[in-house]
Write an enzyme that holds these catalytic residues in place. Structure first.
Site, PDB file in Angstrom:
ATOM      1  N   LYS A  78       0.838  -1.203   0.000  1.00 43.51           N
ATOM      2  CA  LYS A  78       0.000   0.000   0.000  1.00 43.51           C
ATOM      3  C   LYS A  78       0.874   1.256   0.000  1.00 43.51           C
ATOM      4  O   LYS A  78       1.913   1.301   0.662  1.00 43.51           O
ATOM      5  CB  LYS A  78      -0.912  -0.033   1.225  1.00 43.51           C
ATOM      6  CG  LYS A  78      -1.938   1.066   1.299  1.00 43.51           C
ATOM      7  CD  LYS A  78      -2.837   0.830   2.509  1.00 43.51           C
ATOM      8  CE  LYS A  78      -3.881   1.915   2.698  1.00 43.51           C
ATOM      9  NZ  LYS A  78      -4.753   1.636   3.867  1.00 43.51           N
ATOM     10  N   SER A 153      -9.378   2.422   3.015  1.00 47.40           N
ATOM     11  CA  SER A 153      -8.397   3.138   2.221  1.00 47.40           C
ATOM     12  C   SER A 153      -7.455   2.218   1.432  1.00 47.40           C
ATOM     13  O   SER A 153      -6.652   2.691   0.643  1.00 47.40           O
ATOM     14  CB  SER A 153      -7.561   4.046   3.133  1.00 47.40           C
ATOM     15  OG  SER A 153      -6.815   3.283   4.069  1.00 47.40           O
ATOM     16  N   SER A 177     -10.201   0.026   6.934  1.00 46.76           N
ATOM     17  CA  SER A 177      -9.574   0.225   5.632  1.00 46.76           C
ATOM     18  C   SER A 177      -9.092  -1.029   4.927  1.00 46.76           C
ATOM     19  O   SER A 177      -8.701  -0.967   3.757  1.00 46.76           O
ATOM     20  CB  SER A 177      -8.399   1.205   5.765  1.00 46.76           C
ATOM     21  OG  SER A 177      -8.881   2.496   6.048  1.00 46.76           O
TER      22      SER A 177
END
Length: 467
Positions: A78, A153, A177
């Protein structure tokens, strides 16, 4: 014939060890998938193709000897997570040119297990929202309907795994997330217990809300990735010890007959789950009962009073991100809103909010000890159109719509419990609808056992988007 990207990471590792495929072939196959689909999905902010192929060539040599268990298997990291000498924008135009001098400890552990990163996945600015959009790349989209957001996210990571661009990915979860995009992309996402994964060396677990975890298409892959990541770093403020039994071993264990609490009502006045979420929730309860578990309906035990205190902590965290004054002008309106809100909170208010969350969730978790696990919807709504969250241009309305979408997930960040989203349901429009199972604090292994049992009873691996 099964294509390489249709295999989970565990099967890919087996194919590499048996010599059925080389790491260079495997990595190149997934890079080709990224070339074909990554841009349309908004999955990757940065693709590190040259580095990945160099590491794949080295992996092929290492595989001739005593190699790490996942040597040569592709993964993605990420773009909130520090990667040495690789751009890490944190989804922000203000950080577009930032290149960390060090890896996050979790990246070192992932590489030690033999995984090869293909790049950095899309995330909203500073991981702030429950949908993925930013001014660097734009939205991440669910492969099941590219007019809809992948969730956030860890949206780019979930989209990449769902579409077979990588077999699994690292994500992070401070309010849902990992589980939010897992639900919206039809994959498995696991948020570990508080303290299970180190935030070092440059990150911080000051609020106790966020933790790194896996996104995958199978429970065993998620367990294997957490096995690689679940090792404390010296200096961690909330370290849990290395698991006594590997999580992969837990996935092979029968969980026994469990007592499972369930609720579908939210803790937020005026916010209720939609019909798709309720249908998925009811079907999951019936499945658990068919497996021999006792499923008990209870009211949502988390009080609404948690929400404003969570917001004090959340906004203080984003307000505390160190940025030069000139960067403020390029931040998104939603980010500026939360930074301004956090800047008004005093140290006393922040301390009181953190103490309130700790005391309140301790009371809730103590009452939940009468049960072995908890079932709820993951989200209240299906994946939403990419423009839905911020079409008004008003950050207050944006926040309200995020609560309409995800009123369940942040509760377990506050309590520190492990929680997973399982892709057990699809709507009449063929949109993925996840359900969430949570365990007791520190009992990640037992939750993996239950998730693996559910997966075996209602497998989802062969259900893929048509790309």
């Amino acid at each position: 014939m099964t294509e390489l990207h249709e295999m989970d990471a565990t099967s890919q590792a087996e194919a590499l060890r048996s010599g059925d495929v080389s790491s260079v072939e495997l990595v190149q196959h997934h890079l080709d998938r990224i070339d074909a689909h990554g841009e349309a999905l908004g999955a990757f902010i940065t693709v590190t193709a040259e580095q990945a192929l160099e590491r794949a060539a080295a992996a092929d040599i290492a595989l001739r000897g005593d190699a790490a268990p996942f040597t040569g298997v592709p993964i993605a990291i990420k773009d909130l997570t520090f990667t040495r000498d690789i751009p890490t924008s944190m989804g922000s135009a203000a950080m577009r040119d930032f290149v960390p001098p060090v890896n996050a400890y979790v990246v070192d552990l992932i590489e030690k297990a033999g995984f090869i990163s293909l790049g950095k996945t899309n995330t909203p600015e500073f991981g702030l929202s429950s949908y993925t959009d930013n001014d660097i790349l734009g939205p991440a989209r669910t492969p099941w309907d590219t007019s809809r957001n992948a969730g956030g996210s860890s949206g780019g990571a979930a989209a990449a795994v769902s579409a077979g661009l990588v077999p699994l990915a690292q994500g992070s979860d401070g309010g849902g997330s990992i589980r939010i995009p897992a639900s919206s992309c039809g994959i498995f996402g696991f948020k570990p217990s508080r303290g299970r994964v180190s935030a070092g060396p440059a990150g911080s677990d000051w609020s106790g809300l966020a933790v790194d975890g896996p996104l995958s298409r199978t429970v065993r892959d998620a367990a294997a990735l957490l096995d690689a990541m679940a090792h404390p770093m010296p200096g961690d403020i909330r370290p849990l010890p290395d698991p006594a039994v590997p999580y992969v071993e837990w996935t092979r264990r029968d969980p026994g007959r469990l007592r499972i609490a369930r609720w579908s009502g939210t803790h937020l006045e005026g916010i209720e789950p939609g019909p798709d979420a309720l249908e998925a929730f009811d079907a999951a309860g019936e499945l658990l009962e068919s497996l021999g578990h006792e499923v008990v309906d209870i009211p949502n035990p988390f009080p609404q009073a948690l929400e404003p205190q969570f917001n004090v902590i959340w906004s203080s965290g984003i307000a505390g991100v160190p940025l030069p004054p000139e960067a403020e002008a390029v931040l998104r309106p939603n980010t500026r809103y939360w930074r301004a809100r956090g800047a008004t909170a005093s140290a006393i208010e922040l301390s009181q909010a953190m103490q309130f969350l700790e005391a309140t969730t301790r009371e809730v978790v103590t009452r939940l000890l009468a049960y072995d696990a908890v079932l709820t919807p993951t989200l209240a709504l299906p994946p939403q159109p990419v423009e839905w969250f911020n079409e008004s241009g008003d950050p207050v309305e944006d926040h309200h719509r995020e609560l309409l979408y995800t009123p369940y997930t942040a509760l377990y960040n506050m309590s520190g419990q492990p929680a997973a989203s399982l892709p057990l349901h699809w709507s009449a429009e063929s949109l993925p609808i996840g359900v969430m199972l949570a365990g007791m604090s520190g009992q990640d292994g037992a939750l993996f056992s239950l998730c693996a049992q559910v997966e075996a009873a209602a497998p989802w691996l062969d259900r893929r988007p048509a790309i």
